[in-house]
Write a protein that holds these residues in place. Sequence first.
Motif, PDB file in Angstrom:
ATOM      1  N   ARG A  41      66.057  53.436  55.589  1.00 31.66           N
ATOM      2  CA  ARG A  41      66.010  53.812  54.079  1.00 31.66           C
ATOM      3  C   ARG A  41      64.645  54.547  53.515  1.00 31.66           C
ATOM      4  NH1 ARG A  41      64.937  50.328  49.716  1.00 31.66           N
ATOM      5  NH2 ARG A  41      64.747  48.821  51.142  1.00 31.66           N
ATOM      6  N   MET A  42      64.612  55.322  53.072  1.00 31.89           N
ATOM      7  CA  MET A  42      63.173  55.843  52.475  1.00 31.89           C
ATOM      8  C   MET A  42      62.716  54.782  51.424  1.00 31.89           C
ATOM      9  SD  MET A  42      63.130  58.171  54.729  1.00 31.89           S
ATOM     10  CE  MET A  42      64.446  58.801  55.668  1.00 31.89           C
ATOM     11  N   VAL A  43      61.520  54.411  51.628  1.00 30.02           N
ATOM     12  CA  VAL A  43      60.672  53.649  50.777  1.00 30.02           C
ATOM     13  C   VAL A  43      59.573  54.105  49.833  1.00 30.02           C
ATOM     14  CG1 VAL A  43      61.962  51.377  51.542  1.00 30.02           C
ATOM     15  CG2 VAL A  43      59.643  52.115  52.590  1.00 30.02           C
ATOM     16  N   SER A  44      59.130  55.357  50.238  1.00 24.05           N
ATOM     17  CA  SER A  44      57.916  56.115  49.738  1.00 24.05           C
ATOM     18  C   SER A  44      58.229  57.466  49.603  1.00 24.05           C
ATOM     19  CB  SER A  44      56.880  56.067  50.801  1.00 24.05           C
ATOM     20  OG  SER A  44      57.022  56.847  51.867  1.00 24.05           O
ATOM     21  N   PRO A  45      57.555  57.963  48.522  1.00 30.48           N
ATOM     22  CA  PRO A  45      57.647  59.541  48.271  1.00 30.48           C
ATOM     23  C   PRO A  45      57.200  60.255  49.677  1.00 30.48           C
ATOM     24  CG  PRO A  45      55.814  58.631  47.225  1.00 30.48           C
ATOM     25  CD  PRO A  45      56.468  57.469  47.728  1.00 30.48           C
ATOM     26  N   GLY A  46      57.709  61.379  49.638  1.00 32.35           N
ATOM     27  CA  GLY A  46      57.161  62.283  50.819  1.00 32.35           C
ATOM     28  C   GLY A  46      56.081  62.835  50.766  1.00 32.35           C
ATOM     29  N   GLU A  47      55.226  62.923  51.970  1.00 32.10           N
ATOM     30  CA  GLU A  47      54.044  63.582  52.145  1.00 32.10           C
ATOM     31  C   GLU A  47      54.011  64.842  52.812  1.00 32.10           C
ATOM     32  OE1 GLU A  47      49.697  62.756  54.388  1.00 32.10           O
ATOM     33  OE2 GLU A  47      51.186  61.213  54.042  1.00 32.10           O
ATOM     34  N   ARG A  48      53.902  66.088  52.472  1.00 30.20           N
ATOM     35  CA  ARG A  48      53.941  67.157  52.955  1.00 30.20           C
ATOM     36  C   ARG A  48      52.629  67.735  53.745  1.00 30.20           C
ATOM     37  NH1 ARG A  48      57.590  71.803  50.414  1.00 30.20           N
ATOM     38  NH2 ARG A  48      59.160  70.145  50.987  1.00 30.20           N
ATOM     39  N   ILE A  49      53.001  67.902  54.904  1.00 31.29           N
ATOM     40  CA  ILE A  49      51.810  68.324  55.950  1.00 31.29           C
ATOM     41  C   ILE A  49      51.914  69.816  56.305  1.00 31.29           C
ATOM     42  CG2 ILE A  49      50.428  68.132  57.791  1.00 31.29           C
ATOM     43  CD1 ILE A  49      50.500  64.949  57.574  1.00 31.29           C
ATOM     44  N   GLU A  50      51.407  70.803  56.089  1.00 29.06           N
ATOM     45  CA  GLU A  50      51.243  72.103  56.507  1.00 29.06           C
ATOM     46  C   GLU A  50      50.074  72.728  56.916  1.00 29.06           C
ATOM     47  OE1 GLU A  50      53.229  76.432  55.224  1.00 29.06           O
ATOM     48  OE2 GLU A  50      53.568  74.702  53.881  1.00 29.06           O
ATOM     49  N   ALA A  51      49.904  72.599  58.258  1.00 21.92           N
ATOM     50  CA  ALA A  51      48.439  72.892  58.719  1.00 21.92           C
ATOM     51  C   ALA A  51      48.408  73.396  60.035  1.00 21.92           C
ATOM     52  CB  ALA A  51      47.325  71.678  58.596  1.00 21.92           C
ATOM     53  N   GLY A  52      47.339  73.825  60.724  1.00 24.69           N
ATOM     54  CA  GLY A  52      47.216  74.470  62.045  1.00 24.69           C
ATOM     55  C   GLY A  52      47.255  75.704  62.267  1.00 24.69           C
ATOM     56  N   TRP A  53      47.582  76.541  61.167  1.00 19.77           N
ATOM     57  CA  TRP A  53      47.826  78.037  61.077  1.00 19.77           C
ATOM     58  C   TRP A  53      46.595  78.590  61.849  1.00 19.77           C
ATOM     59  CZ3 TRP A  53      43.893  80.317  58.366  1.00 19.77           C
ATOM     60  CH2 TRP A  53      43.377  79.613  57.177  1.00 19.77           C
ATOM     61  N   PHE A  54      45.481  78.095  61.432  1.00 18.66           N
ATOM     62  CA  PHE A  54      44.259  78.649  61.924  1.00 18.66           C
ATOM     63  C   PHE A  54      43.896  78.554  63.448  1.00 18.66           C
ATOM     64  CE2 PHE A  54      43.535  74.375  59.921  1.00 18.66           C
ATOM     65  CZ  PHE A  54      43.069  73.607  61.271  1.00 18.66           C
ATOM     66  N   ASP A  55      44.586  77.654  64.254  1.00 21.26           N
ATOM     67  CA  ASP A  55      44.400  77.517  65.458  1.00 21.26           C
ATOM     68  C   ASP A  55      45.638  77.806  66.533  1.00 21.26           C
ATOM     69  OD1 ASP A  55      45.663  75.248  64.981  1.00 21.26           O
ATOM     70  OD2 ASP A  55      43.957  74.009  65.848  1.00 21.26           O
ATOM     71  N   GLY A  56      46.603  78.345  65.689  1.00 23.71           N
ATOM     72  CA  GLY A  56      47.659  78.652  66.453  1.00 23.71           C
ATOM     73  C   GLY A  56      48.712  77.776  66.748  1.00 23.71           C
ATOM     74  N   GLU A  57      48.494  76.255  66.060  1.00 21.59           N
ATOM     75  CA  GLU A  57      49.290  75.405  66.347  1.00 21.59           C
ATOM     76  C   GLU A  57      49.828  74.816  64.780  1.00 21.59           C
ATOM     77  OE1 GLU A  57      50.077  73.807  69.065  1.00 21.59           O
ATOM     78  OE2 GLU A  57      48.559  74.813  70.428  1.00 21.59           O
ATOM     79  N   LEU A  58      50.610  75.610  64.419  1.00 22.19           N
ATOM     80  CA  LEU A  58      51.130  75.445  63.047  1.00 22.19           C
ATOM     81  C   LEU A  58      52.174  74.242  62.882  1.00 22.19           C
ATOM     82  CD1 LEU A  58      51.493  76.356  60.308  1.00 22.19           C
ATOM     83  CD2 LEU A  58      53.406  77.750  60.783  1.00 22.19           C
ATOM     84  N   MET A  59      52.212  73.471  61.942  1.00 24.48           N
ATOM     85  CA  MET A  59      52.805  72.210  61.890  1.00 24.48           C
ATOM     86  C   MET A  59      53.322  72.054  60.526  1.00 24.48           C
ATOM     87  SD  MET A  59      51.381  68.259  62.273  1.00 24.48           S
ATOM     88  CE  MET A  59      51.142  68.712  63.720  1.00 24.48           C
ATOM     89  N   THR A  60      54.726  71.898  60.274  1.00 22.79           N
ATOM     90  CA  THR A  60      55.369  71.727  58.723  1.00 22.79           C
ATOM     91  C   THR A  60      55.894  70.672  58.976  1.00 22.79           C
ATOM     92  OG1 THR A  60      57.080  73.539  59.370  1.00 22.79           O
ATOM     93  CG2 THR A  60      55.013  74.305  58.549  1.00 22.79           C
ATOM     94  N   ARG A  61      55.767  69.510  58.111  1.00 19.39           N
ATOM     95  CA  ARG A  61      56.445  68.554  58.203  1.00 19.39           C
ATOM     96  C   ARG A  61      56.365  67.500  56.946  1.00 19.39           C
ATOM     97  NH1 ARG A  61      53.750  65.624  63.618  1.00 19.39           N
ATOM     98  NH2 ARG A  61      54.436  67.422  65.113  1.00 19.39           N
ATOM     99  N   ASP A  62      57.640  66.767  56.729  1.00 15.80           N
ATOM    100  CA  ASP A  62      57.755  66.069  55.496  1.00 15.80           C
ATOM    101  C   ASP A  62      57.898  64.458  56.024  1.00 15.80           C
ATOM    102  OD1 ASP A  62      57.285  68.110  53.672  1.00 15.80           O
ATOM    103  OD2 ASP A  62      59.402  68.135  53.716  1.00 15.80           O
TER     104      ASP A  62
END
Length: 489
Positions: A431-452
């Motif tokens: 059960r989710m008990v916190s708001p989401g934290e969106r992370i979108e980074a890594g485009w600058f070194d070719g390791e793109l990460m898009t997660r909530d």
Amino acid sequence: MRVFLAVHLPRLQLEVFQPKWRPEPAHGCVVLDRDKVLAADGVARSAGVRVGMQRGGVLTLAPEVEMYERDPGREHVAQREVAVALMQFSPDVAVLEEAVVVVDVGASLRLFGGLLAVCRQAKAILEAIGLTARISAAPTGQGAWLLARHRSRRVLKIDSLERQLSALPLLSVPEVRPFTDWFTGLGCETIADVRRLPRAGLQRRCGEHLLDSLDRAFGTTPELFDWLELPPTFSARIEMPDRIEHAEAALFGAHRLVVQLCGWLCAKHLALTGATLLLEHERGRQAIDPTPIEIALGEPTWREDHLVRLIKERLARVELTAPVIALRLDALDVQPAVPVSSTLFPEPGGSAEEHARLVELLVARLGEDNVLKPSPTADYRPEIANRWVPVGNTSKSTMLPEGLPRPTWLLEKPVRLLMRKHRPFYGSPLRMVSPGERIEAGWFDGELMTRDYFVAQTEDQTCFWIYRERVSSRDAEEDQRWFLHGLFG
């Protein structure tokens, strides 16, 4: 109120050769002074050896007994070690004749919990040094000296002291001994008998020193002491009674050095931040450099128990290349001591100093590289931002944004979660008990990460850090993938 603690070392001549932490020789031990027995241990006495016996008589009764020639230099060094160690109670310490050390503890009684507590702690210090002690206390230093020479008594009032001293034999007073025959002819047996004699006649017959000594003991004349002065730096050395093959066996000698160090620190109002214990090996043609043990402290300290624990852990991890014949302790870094906090309500869970002592003990036991602290780097991606360094590392770390829930433990590789009824499942539905934290980074070194990221809770209230991969609109019809990435304590 002045209170003097007198510590008498009745077996000093013997224990400089055979300290208490060394096993007694099977055939006994005696100390000779000009070919006459000055002191003998229990084994030698049981064989018939007595004080004053000639060397030949000792060899006749106990031919295998260990015999040592008296060493006044070693006795003075041992007596000074005791004096320095007792400075934990007061800086006013005097080394007196006949193996007695006097400490003015009147101003320290409340700090250490009273006279009985001071006596118990002083006895523990003498045990660590390996010497037998008889401890007495009195309102005068000379009175405490006389009591300690014959019995362990603790008196705080002049009237009580007078009764105790009056019953002592007259030979207790050193100034009386040259006139023993004269006093015996007068029928004197105790100090009270001597004091009843006319003062004018005593002064003409025995001089001023006898009356002055008695007056100082009974508190009718002020006392002056030659207080011990300490060097500006601390360095102490002790020779081992036997060669030591294993480093752990050097702990008793190291403890003896530590109690001296703590006395020096207390007298100087200093705290230790760094020291070196040197394990000395054989000298001569095949000399080997001493084995150093560095003792680095995260927080300044002057506590004996903490330093002994640190040294014990460090010695357990040392492998000797040669036998140890001596130890040397040098205080390298010191700073003014900070008084102990006297807040009414102590910090819950222990003070910062207690935490620092725990970390130092863990480092000594496990090694510096095995005790780590978090040092996040400036990157939004948790795998890269999560960095741990040794606690002694002083490099600056990036502070995490406040208000974001981040777990202490991250999995080395995220674990994909099962899906049940369109909800992530890990032992039970999450059960989710916190708001989401969106992370979108890594485009600058070719390791793109898009997660909530979310904090999820199971039915037993255990919290996990999970995330779902963000997908493009054309892949929206596919089931979303959830992963477990971290665990909260």
